[in-house]
Design an enzyme around this catalytic site. Structure first.
Site, PDB file in Angstrom:
ATOM      1  N   ASN A 243     -19.663 -36.700   0.600  1.00  0.00           N
ATOM      2  CA  ASN A 243     -18.995 -37.209  -0.607  1.00  0.00           C
ATOM      3  C   ASN A 243     -19.676 -38.470  -1.110  1.00  0.00           C
ATOM      4  OD1 ASN A 243     -16.472 -35.715  -1.536  1.00  0.00           O
ATOM      5  ND2 ASN A 243     -16.177 -35.732   0.673  1.00  0.00           N
TER       6      ASN A 243
ATOM      7  N   ARG B 203     -10.533 -44.242   9.369  1.00  0.00           N
ATOM      8  CA  ARG B 203      -9.697 -45.284   9.960  1.00  0.00           C
ATOM      9  C   ARG B 203      -8.559 -45.609   9.002  1.00  0.00           C
ATOM     10  NH1 ARG B 203     -10.131 -45.355  14.964  1.00  0.00           N
ATOM     11  NH2 ARG B 203      -9.208 -47.421  15.079  1.00  0.00           N
TER      12      ARG B 203
ATOM     13  N   HIS C  72      -8.835 -36.914  -0.338  1.00  0.00           N
ATOM     14  CA  HIS C  72      -8.101 -36.300   0.771  1.00  0.00           C
ATOM     15  C   HIS C  72      -8.138 -34.779   0.580  1.00  0.00           C
ATOM     16  CE1 HIS C  72      -5.070 -35.888   3.903  1.00  0.00           C
ATOM     17  NE2 HIS C  72      -4.430 -35.051   3.115  1.00  0.00           N
TER      18      HIS C  72
HETATM   19  C1  GRF Z   1     -14.175 -34.246   4.069  1.00  0.00           C
HETATM   20  O1  GRF Z   1     -13.495 -33.076   4.428  1.00  0.00           O
HETATM   21  C2  GRF Z   1     -13.249 -35.144   3.291  1.00  0.00           C
HETATM   22  O2  GRF Z   1     -12.215 -34.408   2.664  1.00  0.00           O
HETATM   23  C3  GRF Z   1     -12.651 -36.020   4.306  1.00  0.00           C
HETATM   24  O3  GRF Z   1     -13.722 -36.277   5.212  1.00  0.00           O
HETATM   25  C4  GRF Z   1     -14.497 -35.057   5.331  1.00  0.00           C
HETATM   26  C5  GRF Z   1     -15.964 -35.349   5.523  1.00  0.00           C
HETATM   27  O4  GRF Z   1     -16.433 -35.949   4.344  1.00  0.00           O
HETATM   28  N1  GRF Z   1     -12.127 -37.223   3.712  1.00  0.00           N
HETATM   29  P1  GRF Z   1     -17.993 -36.421   4.175  1.00  0.00           P
HETATM   30  O5  GRF Z   1     -18.860 -35.189   4.259  1.00  0.00           O
HETATM   31  O6  GRF Z   1     -18.304 -37.387   5.312  1.00  0.00           O
HETATM   32  O7  GRF Z   1     -18.011 -37.034   2.813  1.00  0.00           O
END
Ligand code: GRF
Length: 198
Positions: free
Chosen positions: A15, A92, A110
């Site tokens: 993300n 966290r 989320h």
């Molecule tokens: C994702 O599933 C997101 O929804 C949650 O953390 C997971 C990993 O996200 N908050 P990323 O690939 O580290 O951005």
């Protein structure tokens, strides 16, 4: 004035990567820092390779003293002067002591259609409930976990035979579309909430 965005991660940072890739050209924001509570998080290398300052602040030395960990977070981000914090796979819980000074300036993604399924294991819970529709939400962070004003949602139909893993993969694809769009509109002060559908 360009909005300076600090992105908090704990893992791969997919993300974060999409947010960073979106903040170019006429976009009113730029990444100023990627922070992780996990020193070996793959996202830190991705951010460094993109030329973004990074810092790791492990929660482990603070052994459950959340206030001390959060004071270390505040100290670590101060030199980078962020205007906005985006939590992106940051695992966290943050206390009111950290969150309240950032009221209205901290976002989180989320993997559920909040207010359904706050907390963990959202995909398994949606499958167990027999839901037809699942998805992800970007919201403002408040002291209550996964509870702040909703800024955007993306829906993902649950398919026959879906497992938590196959569903999570489709939701993640929508997270990567939703978060950058919400961030851009949030900073530009326009057109919220965002509604997307897979
Ligand atoms: C994702 O599933 C997101 O929804 C949650 O953390 C997971 C990993 O996200 N908050 P990323 O690939 O580290 O951005």
């Amino acid at each position: 004035m360009t909005t300076r965005v600090a992105i908090f991660i704990s893992g791969g940072g997919s993300n974060m990567q999409k947010l960073v890739e979106s903040m170019t050209g006429a976009h009113p924001a730029r990444p100023c820092l990627v922070l992780s509570n996990v020193e070996t998080a793959g996202g830190l290398e991705i951010a460094s390779a993109a030329g973004i300052p990074t810092v790791a602040v492990s929660h482990k030395p603070f052994a459950g003293d959340r206030a001390a960990f959060e004071a270390a977070l505040t100290e670590a981000i101060a030199p980078h002067a962020p205007d906005l914090i985006c939590l992106a796979g940051f695992m966290r819980k943050l206390t009111a002591g950290f969150v309240e000074p950032w009221a209205g300036r901290m976002l989180n993604i989320h993997p559920s259609l909040l207010p359904k399924y706050r907390g963990l294991d959202t995909h398994a819970r949606a499958l167990a409930a027999g839901d037809a529709l699942h998805g992800c939400t970007v919201h403002e962070v408040t002291p209550e976990l996964d509870d702040g004003p909703i800024l955007g949602q993306a829906t993902v139909p649950i398919a026959p035979g879906d497992t938590p893993e196959t569903l999570a993969a489709r939701v993640l694809t929508m997270e990567h579309r939703l978060y950058p769009e919400v961030l851009r509109r949030f900073v530009a002060g326009e057109g919220l909430p965002v509604r997307l559908a897979a």
